[in-house]
Design an enzyme around this catalytic site. Structure first.
Site, PDB file in Angstrom:
ATOM      1  N   LEU A  81       0.855  -1.185   0.000  1.00 12.43           N
ATOM      2  CA  LEU A  81       0.000   0.000   0.000  1.00 12.43           C
ATOM      3  C   LEU A  81       0.890   1.234   0.000  1.00 12.43           C
ATOM      4  O   LEU A  81       2.101   1.145   0.168  1.00 12.43           O
ATOM      5  CB  LEU A  81      -0.916  -0.020   1.220  1.00 12.43           C
ATOM      6  N   SER A  82       0.273   2.410  -0.153  1.00  9.38           N
ATOM      7  CA  SER A  82       1.100   3.608  -0.224  1.00  9.38           C
ATOM      8  C   SER A  82       1.935   3.788   1.034  1.00  9.38           C
ATOM      9  O   SER A  82       3.083   4.237   0.966  1.00  9.38           O
ATOM     10  CB  SER A  82       0.235   4.842  -0.475  1.00  9.38           C
ATOM     11  N   GLU A  83       1.390   3.437   2.209  1.00  7.44           N
ATOM     12  CA  GLU A  83       2.186   3.419   3.433  1.00  7.44           C
ATOM     13  C   GLU A  83       1.740   2.301   4.361  1.00  7.44           C
ATOM     14  O   GLU A  83       0.550   1.967   4.432  1.00  7.44           O
ATOM     15  CB  GLU A  83       2.098   4.745   4.204  1.00  7.44           C
ATOM     16  N   THR A  84       2.720   1.760   5.059  1.00  7.92           N
ATOM     17  CA  THR A  84       2.473   0.870   6.191  1.00  7.92           C
ATOM     18  C   THR A  84       3.096   1.519   7.420  1.00  7.92           C
ATOM     19  O   THR A  84       4.255   1.952   7.378  1.00  7.92           O
ATOM     20  CB  THR A  84       3.081  -0.521   5.965  1.00  7.92           C
ATOM     21  N   HIS A 126      -2.367   9.845   6.540  1.00  4.75           N
ATOM     22  CA  HIS A 126      -3.423   8.831   6.569  1.00  4.75           C
ATOM     23  C   HIS A 126      -3.007   7.615   7.384  1.00  4.75           C
ATOM     24  O   HIS A 126      -3.842   7.017   8.080  1.00  4.75           O
ATOM     25  CB  HIS A 126      -3.842   8.441   5.147  1.00  4.75           C
TER      26      HIS A 126
END
Length: 274
Positions: free
Chosen positions: A43-46, A76
């Site tokens: 995903l875009s960030e973890t 987010h």
């Protein structure tokens, strides 16, 4: 270890921006392992967090990784982490995070929203970089601002909401225009729909062609649109292409408050330990 996927800046599943959240019992494992987990989640960030000893300035240490690199700030995934902590009974009301960008806080309200307290991003007007209009599909650009000393994004103002929503940029061509990414924005066509401005965020240099809802970018969008909308300090932004989410912003000078909902959509077990 338990790992969650949380949709942030939305009150319904499969909208907003999904983030992975992994709560650790103690200090961070090696960076290589954190990066491998983030790449696997893809995903875009973890977000990775572990509790800190009581009595300090912060309650949890927090880090964020894209599929290819660690980042200095992420809105987010911070909202998603605060949501997980609240749902797990590990935080009541205000929670303080120690991160690479400094001390951040998140506060859960009784209506289910969570408000983040982030530093406001200073904006510097710059000349429109050569070829960026072509990289964005031949659009007309009104202004360009840099946030290089803070979040590292280039903020590009376009003429209208329809142009922003219809963008189909050349992602590879956008590489190199900013330290982190390019945020494209325009005023809302009809503010009665519940938002004042729109934006989309492109971060190909960090392995993210498009980030659905970038909380940290709103620390620059808030002062930008406040200055253009009569000095208003409370605004709502709609961000995204195929997936969208709402970010309510409150500008308080050197700090910007970001408010939104979050929804857990996946709760599972990570079977590979550090």
């Amino acid at each position: 270890m338990r790992i969650r996927i949380v949709d942030a800046f939305t009150d319904r599943p499969f909208q907003g921006n999904p983030a992975g959240v992994l709560l650790l019992d103690s200090a961070f494992p090696p960076d290589s392992w954190l990066q491998q987990v983030a790449a696997e989640v893809n995903l875009s960030e973890t977000a990775f967090a572990h509790p800190l000893p009581p009595g300090g300035d912060a309650d949890w240490a927090l880090r964020w990784f894209t599929p290819t690199a660690e980042v200095d700030m992420c809105g987010h995934a911070t909202l998603a982490t605060a949501h997980v902590l609240a749902r797990a009974g590990l935080a009541d009301g205000l929670v303080r995070f120690s991160a690479r960008c400094g001390l951040l806080t998140a506060e859960a309200a009784t209506d289910g929203t969570i408000t983040l307290d982030f530093p406001t991003s200073p904006l510097t007007p710059v000349q429109t970089p050569a070829e960026i209009a072509a990289a964005l599909g031949g659009v007309t650009i009104r202004s360009v601002h840099d946030t290089a000393d803070h979040i590292g994004d280039l903020l590009v103002e376009l003429t209208d909401e329809r142009t922003v929503r219809a963008l189909d940029p050349d992602h590879s061509a956008l590489r190199g225009y900013a330290r982190r990414g390019v945020i494209v924005t325009a005023p809302a066509e009809d503010p009665s729909r519940g938002y004042d401005f729109v934006s989309r965020g492109f971060f190909p240099a960090f392995g993210i062609d498009e980030d659905p809802v970038t909380g940290s970018a709103h620390t620059a969008l808030a002062p930008f649109w406040s200055a253009r909308l009569g000095g208003r300090t409370e605004l709502t932004g709609l961000q995204g292409g195929a997936r969208t989410g709402l970010v309510k912003v409150t500008l308080t000078g050197e700090r910007t408050l970001l408010t939104g909902h979050a929804v857990t959509v996946l709760d599972g077990e990570l079977l590979t330990a550090p």
